[in-house]
Scaffold this motif. Structure first.
Motif, PDB file in Angstrom:
ATOM      1  N   VAL A 211      -5.114  17.971  18.476  1.00  0.00           N
ATOM      2  CA  VAL A 211      -4.205  18.987  17.951  1.00  0.00           C
ATOM      3  C   VAL A 211      -3.303  18.379  16.879  1.00  0.00           C
ATOM      4  N   ARG A 212      -2.784  17.184  17.145  1.00  0.00           N
ATOM      5  CA  ARG A 212      -1.893  16.547  16.176  1.00  0.00           C
ATOM      6  C   ARG A 212      -2.602  16.371  14.829  1.00  0.00           C
ATOM      7  N   GLN A 213      -3.848  15.903  14.893  1.00  0.00           N
ATOM      8  CA  GLN A 213      -4.599  15.639  13.654  1.00  0.00           C
ATOM      9  C   GLN A 213      -4.954  16.910  12.908  1.00  0.00           C
ATOM     10  N   SER A 214      -4.904  18.037  13.591  1.00  0.00           N
ATOM     11  CA  SER A 214      -5.310  19.261  12.903  1.00  0.00           C
ATOM     12  C   SER A 214      -4.112  19.972  12.275  1.00  0.00           C
ATOM     13  N   LEU A 215      -2.905  19.407  12.441  1.00  0.00           N
ATOM     14  CA  LEU A 215      -1.713  20.071  11.881  1.00  0.00           C
ATOM     15  C   LEU A 215      -1.604  19.824  10.374  1.00  0.00           C
ATOM     16  N   ARG A 216      -1.357  20.905   9.629  1.00  0.00           N
ATOM     17  CA  ARG A 216      -1.181  20.825   8.169  1.00  0.00           C
ATOM     18  C   ARG A 216       0.087  21.580   7.819  1.00  0.00           C
ATOM     19  N   GLU A 217       0.900  21.009   6.898  1.00  0.00           N
ATOM     20  CA  GLU A 217       2.146  21.697   6.556  1.00  0.00           C
ATOM     21  C   GLU A 217       1.896  22.750   5.483  1.00  0.00           C
TER      22      GLU A 217
END
Ligand code: 6A9
Length: 761
Positions: A211-217
């Protein structure tokens, strides 16, 4: 060739299940036989999540992120989440947890509702509030499969995951629905932005990373009439590269400004015909209120704290302690990694499943053998059937030799939380048979068929202990598997005893006899004799053994040290040892070698009693092997009450203040552990024993009663005070000022304080 064959057959016995019929009858954990225990918060290593008692269960969970802060998912300590824990949890149908994370307060509640053939429905309510300025908050609700089952997303407007339709082997068809958020008190519409993720699930231990790696701002939060803000949203362009999926993950991200109320429902396909409307909104509020009232009533009926005039804050604390233990129950599946004396490489253990409480949701979210006996003392008061089920699960871990590994690190998720040097379980290592302590309590009310099923396994386990941990002389016992590296430790540890660094003979040898183990064996023989009697099985063997091991004269001969005036271990021992910094001779042209802390022995060891007054010395009293008129009782009571030795205003310390090992480090990296700290499990045994001696006619009755009253007051007051101050139960407590130490939350044996409050021994 014969030696080769023996080695092979010993390794193969190690990984062969014991031939007795299983203590947990096949199918009995499933949704048809035990519908109310099918779904549960059986993932103690996450702040909030549920799964079924299936080997490859569907799991659900919650993560959250205060934008600008860290993603929260697995239960941790010292990460800024200043408090979390179940305030109420009945172990079956309902729970209320409170989490405080840097100004954010989350309340996570669940309620189950029976119906159909697959464990029924459940609903979650997550209430979020801010104390102070409200940042943007994302809540991530997920569902994942691990090895079997399928999930299908139901999208609304292309981005809002409104529901997941799923199916799995034991669970059948189900629908998970994510209801739109509402304002405080469940009122009105709440503005929110949505993201969703569908990804391959590489292994449950990788979920946070995934989940962390899939976060985009790149997502935008734009409430009407207010400024737009960018935030991190999940996106399928991220994820973990190159891993073969073991299942599916579907995740629903809701981004909003607290306060808000979010609800999730799981509806079982087979309950469709019996359901009266969805368990959400006002219906969920009503169900929660009803469960709260039932819980309060049952808690009072069970422990009677209100009737004794215990204050409301103390009652809330006791409810939370019990609830954290119940909310800490997990269901694990997989195999341990074993080390055999006969093999170089690690041997994968038997594929097993384990239903168990855990010592600590943050540090040790897995099963520990002797901890579990203590947990069951409390659980057996709240829910004897649950306690029996857990005990049966542990007994099914028995291998063909009769061995149960001490620490249960089953599967990748559990393994991911353990440093590699602690993973291997050694096949000669025992652990105190506290499960028998729990059985002694369960015995009077346990159904005979249950007792009949567990008897052969208990017998095999006890025989394994008796055979493999035998001491140098008849009626003596010795813990195997002490540390062998003599230069490294001030005193080589005895992890098997559970008392890790408690000082023993300085030079481990086959000549040792360990007092605590002998007392545990006496207790074990006594309980097995009682069990055999209840079943009408031959009991002479156990009765005779119990009698011999409780014989006060024999105990005196083997373990009373006249020169120390107390009971003690015996072994090859030198009291003149110390850790000294050593620097190897420098080699020209090389950087100077780093200094090393090494043990120096200044006086040769010799066979003698080990002068290390503390918990071990008290065992004949702790397990009530001493007769009420024993002439040794005054000495033991005296050491307990002496402030120079074991007495503190917060409970009994583990090692006497005047001991040479008191608060000594064992190596540069090992701070003192069982060398002064106050541990609740042993204090509980002390209270139980003092209570017993205060009730038995004898010359020391008054003295025992007096110590009992004082010790109970000190222990309860301190554990409560520390809970008020920190929000947690702790692994152990500092003897100088009562401060909680070690891991937290630790609602394993520290929760036994509830029984002390109830004076229920
Ligand atoms: C270390 C490190 C955070 C040690 O409560 C479980 C056990 C007890 O059975 C034992 O009596 N605890 C007591 O002396 C904790 C043991 C943890 C060992 C694994 C891993 C994790 O890092």
């Amino acid at each position: 060739a014969v030696a080769e064959w023996n080695r092979w057959s010993e390794v193969s016995r190690l990984v062969t299940p014991h031939p007795a019929p299983p203590a947990v009858p096949p199918g009995s954990t499933g949704p048809l036989a035990s519908p109310t225990y099918f779904w549960g918060t059986y993932r103690p290593h996450v702040y909030f999540g549920m799964k079924t008692r299936s080997p490859h269960a569907v799991v659900t969970g919650l993560m959250w992120l205060q934008h600008g802060g860290n993603l929260r998912h697995t239960s941790e300590q010292n990460n800024g989440v200043s408090r979390y824990g179940w305030l109420m949890h009945d172990g079956e149908n309902f729970g209320v947890q409170e989490i405080r994370d840097e100004g954010l307060v989350l309340r996570t509640e669940f309620v189950k509702q029976p119906g159909g053939d697959h464990g029924g429905d459940w609903s979650w309510r997550v209430t979020v509030k801010m104390e102070g300025p409200a940042p943007l908050l994302s809540l991530f609700f997920y569902v994942a499969t691990d090895g079997q089952g399928t999930l299908r997303p139901v999208l609304e407007n292309g981005t809002r995951l409104a529901a997941v339709a799923g199916t799995a082997e034991e669970l059948g068809d189900f629908t998970l629905t994510f209801l739109p958020p509402t304002g405080e008190g469940g009122e009105g519409h709440k503005y929110a932005s949505y993201n969703f993720l569908a990804a391959g699930m590489p292994g449950l231990h990788r979920l946070t990373d995934l989940v962390r790696q899939s976060l985009r701002e790149s997502s935008v939060f734009s409430p009407p009439g207010r400024p737009r803000r960018r935030y991190f949203g999940v996106s399928s362009t991220g994820g973990l590269p190159g891993e073969t999926p073991r299942g599916q993950l579907l995740l629903h991200q809701v981004t909003l400004e607290p306060p808000a109320v979010l609800e999730v429902t799981l509806e079982s396909g087979s309950a469709a015909g019996v359901r009266h409307g969805r368990l959400a909104g006002p219906a969920l509020s009503a169900a929660l209120a009803q469960h709260v009232a039932t819980f309060e009533r049952r808690f009072e009926d069970t422990f009677g704290l209100g009737a004794r005039g215990v204050s409301l804050p103390q009652r809330r604390f006791a409810q939370a302690a019990l609830s954290e233990m119940l909310g800490g129950i997990g269901f694990f599946h997989g195999h341990s990694l074993l080390r055999s004396e006969h093999r170089e490489q690690a041997v994968p253990g038997i594929e097993s499943m384990l239903f168990t409480a855990v010592p600590s949701r943050s540090c040790f979210p897995r099963g520990f053998l002797w901890d579990e006996g203590f947990h069951l003392l409390l659980l057996s008061r709240w829910d004897p059937a649950l306690a029996r089920d857990i005990l049966a699960h542990w007994l099914d871990l028995l291998n063909a030799d009769g061995w149960i590994p001490r620490e249960q690190i089953l599967g990748d998720e559990a393994r991911a939380r353990v440093p590699p040097e602690f993973v291997l379980q050694h096949s000669e290592t025992a652990n105190p048979p506290t499960l028998l302590l729990a059985l002694e309590r369960l015995l009077p009310d346990a159904p005979l068929p249950y007792l009949r099923r567990i008897f052969p396994r208990l017998r095999a386990w006890f025989e394994w202990l008796n055979r493999t941990q035998a001491g140098p002389e008849p009626f003596t016992f010795r813990w195997r598997g002490r540390d062998t590296d003599l230069e490294r430790f001030l005193n080589p540890r005895t992890l098997s005893s559970g008392l890790d660094d408690y000082p023993r003979a300085s030079h481990p040898s086959a000549e040792e006899r360990h007092l605590d183990l002998r007392c545990w064996m006496a207790l074990g023989a006594r309980v097995l004799a009682a069990l055999a009697e209840r079943l009408g099985e031959p009991l002479a063997h156990y009765r005779d053994m119990a009698a011999a091991l409780s014989d006060n004269d024999l105990l005196d001969r083997l373990h009373w040290a006249p020169e120390l005036g107390t009971f003690a271990d015996f072994g090859n021992h030198s009291a003149a040892v110390a850790l000294r910094w050593h620097r190897a001779a420098p080699v020209p042209g090389r950087p100077p070698p780093a200094p090393q802390l090494r043990r120096e022995v200044r006086e040769a060891p010799r066979p003698q009693f080990v002068g290390a007054l503390g918990y071990v010395s008290l065992f004949p009293l702790l397990l009530q092997l001493l007769r009420a008129d024993s002439p040794r009782l005054p000495a033991l009571l005296g050491s307990m009450r002496s402030e120079k030795q074991l007495w503190t205003p917060f409970g009994l310390r583990s090692l006497a203040r005047d001991s040479p090992w008191y608060l000594r480090r064992n190596t540069e990296h090992d701070p003192p552990y069982w060398r002064g700290s106050i541990w609740v499990n042993i204090n509980f045994l002390a209270l139980r024993a003092l209570h017993g001696y205060a009730q038995a006619a004898g010359p020391h009755r008054e003295r025992a009663a007096e110590l009992y009253r004082e010790l109970r007051h000190n222990l309860v007051a301190n554990v409560f005070q520390q809970y008020e101050a920190t929000g947690f139960l702790w692994e152990h407590y500092r003897d100088s000022d009562g401060t909680g130490q070690g891991c937290h939350p630790f609602a394993g044996w520290s929760a036994l304080v509830v029984l002390a409050m109830a004076e229920d021994y």
